[in-house]
Scaffold this motif. Structure first.
Motif, PDB file in Angstrom:
ATOM      1  N   GLU A 157      54.103  42.180  84.969  1.00 14.05           N
ATOM      2  CA  GLU A 157      55.014  43.300  84.753  1.00 14.05           C
ATOM      3  C   GLU A 157      56.125  43.335  85.796  1.00 14.05           C
ATOM      4  O   GLU A 157      57.197  43.891  85.554  1.00 14.05           O
ATOM      5  N   ARG A 158      55.893  42.724  86.938  1.00 14.70           N
ATOM      6  CA  ARG A 158      56.858  42.790  88.035  1.00 14.70           C
ATOM      7  C   ARG A 158      58.088  41.948  87.725  1.00 14.70           C
ATOM      8  O   ARG A 158      57.970  40.789  87.338  1.00 14.70           O
ATOM      9  N   PRO A 159      59.300  42.502  87.892  1.00 13.89           N
ATOM     10  CA  PRO A 159      60.511  41.708  87.651  1.00 13.89           C
ATOM     11  C   PRO A 159      60.612  40.528  88.618  1.00 13.89           C
ATOM     12  O   PRO A 159      60.114  40.583  89.739  1.00 13.89           O
ATOM     13  N   ASP A 160      61.270  39.471  88.155  1.00 15.83           N
ATOM     14  CA  ASP A 160      61.450  38.270  88.982  1.00 15.83           C
ATOM     15  C   ASP A 160      62.688  38.439  89.855  1.00 15.83           C
ATOM     16  O   ASP A 160      63.788  38.032  89.486  1.00 15.83           O
ATOM     17  N   HIS A 161      62.510  39.035  91.021  1.00 16.52           N
ATOM     18  CA  HIS A 161      63.646  39.306  91.890  1.00 16.52           C
ATOM     19  C   HIS A 161      64.034  38.070  92.687  1.00 16.52           C
ATOM     20  O   HIS A 161      63.200  37.422  93.302  1.00 16.52           O
ATOM     21  N   ALA A 172      62.990  35.244  83.249  1.00 19.38           N
ATOM     22  CA  ALA A 172      62.125  34.101  82.961  1.00 19.38           C
ATOM     23  C   ALA A 172      61.551  34.195  81.548  1.00 19.38           C
ATOM     24  O   ALA A 172      61.702  35.188  80.845  1.00 19.38           O
ATOM     25  N   SER A 173      60.827  33.137  81.158  1.00 15.09           N
ATOM     26  CA  SER A 173      60.290  33.061  79.798  1.00 15.09           C
ATOM     27  C   SER A 173      59.236  34.117  79.525  1.00 15.09           C
ATOM     28  O   SER A 173      59.003  34.467  78.370  1.00 15.09           O
ATOM     29  N   ARG A 174      58.586  34.642  80.561  1.00 15.03           N
ATOM     30  CA  ARG A 174      57.527  35.627  80.306  1.00 15.03           C
ATOM     31  C   ARG A 174      58.077  36.936  79.762  1.00 15.03           C
ATOM     32  O   ARG A 174      57.321  37.754  79.249  1.00 15.03           O
ATOM     33  N   LEU A 214      56.945  40.462  77.140  1.00 16.79           N
ATOM     34  CA  LEU A 214      57.176  41.872  77.431  1.00 16.79           C
ATOM     35  C   LEU A 214      58.033  42.550  76.374  1.00 16.79           C
ATOM     36  O   LEU A 214      57.833  43.727  76.061  1.00 16.79           O
ATOM     37  N   PHE A 215      59.000  41.818  75.816  1.00 18.13           N
ATOM     38  CA  PHE A 215      59.954  42.448  74.912  1.00 18.13           C
ATOM     39  C   PHE A 215      59.933  41.894  73.495  1.00 18.13           C
ATOM     40  O   PHE A 215      60.740  42.305  72.670  1.00 18.13           O
ATOM     41  N   ASP A 216      59.022  40.956  73.188  1.00 12.65           N
ATOM     42  CA  ASP A 216      58.976  40.387  71.841  1.00 12.65           C
ATOM     43  C   ASP A 216      57.577  40.430  71.234  1.00 12.65           C
ATOM     44  O   ASP A 216      57.367  41.084  70.221  1.00 12.65           O
ATOM     45  N   THR A 217      56.647  39.725  71.839  1.00 16.93           N
ATOM     46  CA  THR A 217      55.323  39.570  71.214  1.00 16.93           C
ATOM     47  C   THR A 217      54.386  40.741  71.466  1.00 16.93           C
ATOM     48  O   THR A 217      53.533  41.030  70.644  1.00 16.93           O
TER      49      THR A 217
END
Length: 450
Positions: free
Chosen positions: A286-290, A299-301, A305-308
């Motif tokens: 859940e943590r953003p990739d800062h 990133a691909s993950r 979070l927003f599709d599957t």
């Protein structure tokens, strides 16, 4: 297929050496590689009452002849559970190092504490004497898993080393660590109730009717309780200071995956409210990739979070009353959504270098913003592409926070209508109609996201 002959099997029990062979044979096709000496090498605790296999505790038995054995059916159940685990080797979670070396030495009688064990073993490689002593012994494993075959080491700035494991393995080891703790607590309770004076984990067994020694069958571990909004509306700053909070969190199942034990309280850094107890794996996902305090690499993950798994994650984020009332997300998540979803059509594509006709998205998406998350309404989001093969397409769009919030509200009603219905009205009042330049907050306070 005929049942394989297991040497020394008697009454459903198999010796530790035969159990090693059985474990490897049953998990040959598993996505998670297993160790060849799961019962007989460190950190197996066969001689102190149990062995960890994946997320399962397998109790050991000392027969009248003095030989340690385990129930064959329990080994098969543990193997079946491990074989069902799906693993994406590209979905990695950083597991260390997170500070200095562990202060306590890990040996056969300590708890799993798998992160400390990995850190200690890898750091020993820099100490020739200790590394030589380990080379002379049996190979180390974690809950029957050969973690060395999965470990990915990365080097940043040519000096800093970090270690990663697949998310599925991290989640599995977290479950194993929790299961072991719960099992020992239940064993101590049985010890107190039966009047046995020798503590569990140090050779404590109850004597069975046929004369062999075994752990008490009544010492079952307490199941994880589901999270039912017990902490809704609580501020993290107040709850984190209450004594016993960590122990209470450990009793819940992760509110996202619902399988691993919770380890931390996830909370909204923009509004300060607790969302829910989650496991380390889900908290990392859940943590953003800062890249920096106001810069995210998409990133691909974010596809997950927003599709599957959109509805699950949106429900989790909207456990924060502030985000739910405003029908939006914290600034870093809204920025990632804007780049990944709202600007998807703007991302250029290039023909695959391998010669196929398929086209792949250009470079790596990155989104940054001006100002600070303490005043998100004044921020301007800039979506860009890094590592473009042709060196083009640097900046794709610049979007004011108000516009990003409006787009998100529209998308939310279509993508997750149940989540949108549970949220409040679209409250954009008080947000500036246009982006207002602000002085960037460089103090560092309030920028430690997640």
């Amino acid at each position: 297929m005929p049942e394989p002959v297991i040497p020394g099997r008697s009454g459903g029990l198999v010796p530790l050496g035969a159990a090693d062979v059985l474990w490897v044979g049953l998990t040959t096709e598993s996505a998670v590689p297993t160790a060849s000496a799961a019962f007989t090498s460190s950190p197996a605790n066969a001689r102190v009452g149990y062995v960890l296999l994946g997320g399962r505790v397998v109790a050991t038995v000392k027969t009248s002849g003095g030989q340690w054995s385990v129930p064959e059916i329990e080994v098969r159940r543990a193997a079946a559970e491990l074989n069902a685990v799906e693993m994406d080797c590209q979905d990695l979670v950083r597991i260390g190092p997170f500070g200095g070396a562990p202060k306590k030495e890990c040996n056969e009688t300590t708890l799993l504490r798998w992160r400390q064990r990995i850190t200690r073993e890898l750091q020993e490689l820099g100490h020739p004497e200790r590394a030589a002593r380990r080379e002379g012994g049996q190979p180390s494993h974690l809950a029957g898993i050969d973690w060395r075959r999965l470990l990915v080491e990365r080097t940043r700035d040519r000096t800093t080393r970090t270690w990663c494991l697949p998310r599925a393995v991290v989640r599995l080891l977290d479950v194993a660590e929790h299961t072991e703790t719960q099992w020992l607590q239940a064993a101590r309770t049985c010890q107190e109730n039966t009047g046995v004076t020798e503590p569990p984990g140090h050779g404590w067994q109850a004597r069975a009717a046929d004369g062999r020694q075994t752990t008490s069958p009544d010492c079952s571990t307490a199941p994880l309780r589901p999270y039912n909004r017990e902490l809704q509306g609580h501020l993290y700053s107040a709850l984190s200071r209450k004594p016993g909070t960590s122990r209470r969190v450990a009793g819940w199942a992760c509110a996202i995956c619902r399988t691993a034990p919770a380890a931390v309280l996830d909370h909204c850094h923009e509004h300060g409210y607790v969302r829910a107890p989650v496991c380390h794996s889900c908290n990392t996902q859940e943590r953003p990739d800062h890249l920096y305090s106001n810069d995210i690499r998409v990133a691909s993950r974010y596809t997950r979070l927003f599709d599957t798994h959109t509805a699950d994650w949106l429900c989790h984020w909207h456990r924060c009353p502030g985000c739910r009332a405003r029908t939006t997300l914290p600034l870093p998540h809204l920025a990632a959504w804007t780049a990944h979803v709202a600007c998807r059509s703007l991302r250029p594509t290039h023909r695959d270098v391998r010669g196929s006709r398929a086209r792949k998205p250009c470079g790596v998406l990155r989104v940054s913003w001006t100002g600070s998350q303490s005043a998100p309404g004044s921020c301007l989001l800039t979506i860009a592409v890094d590592f473009c093969p042709s060196g083009e397409h640097r900046v794709l769009a610049q979007i004011a926070y108000r516009e990003a919030a409006t787009r998100f509200g529209t998308w939310l009603a279509e993508a997750a209508p149940a989540v949108a219905a549970a949220a409040g009205p679209d409250r954009l009042d008080g947000l500036p109609a246009r982006f207002r330049p602000v002085i960037a907050d460089t103090s560092g306070e309030g920028l430690a996201l997640f």
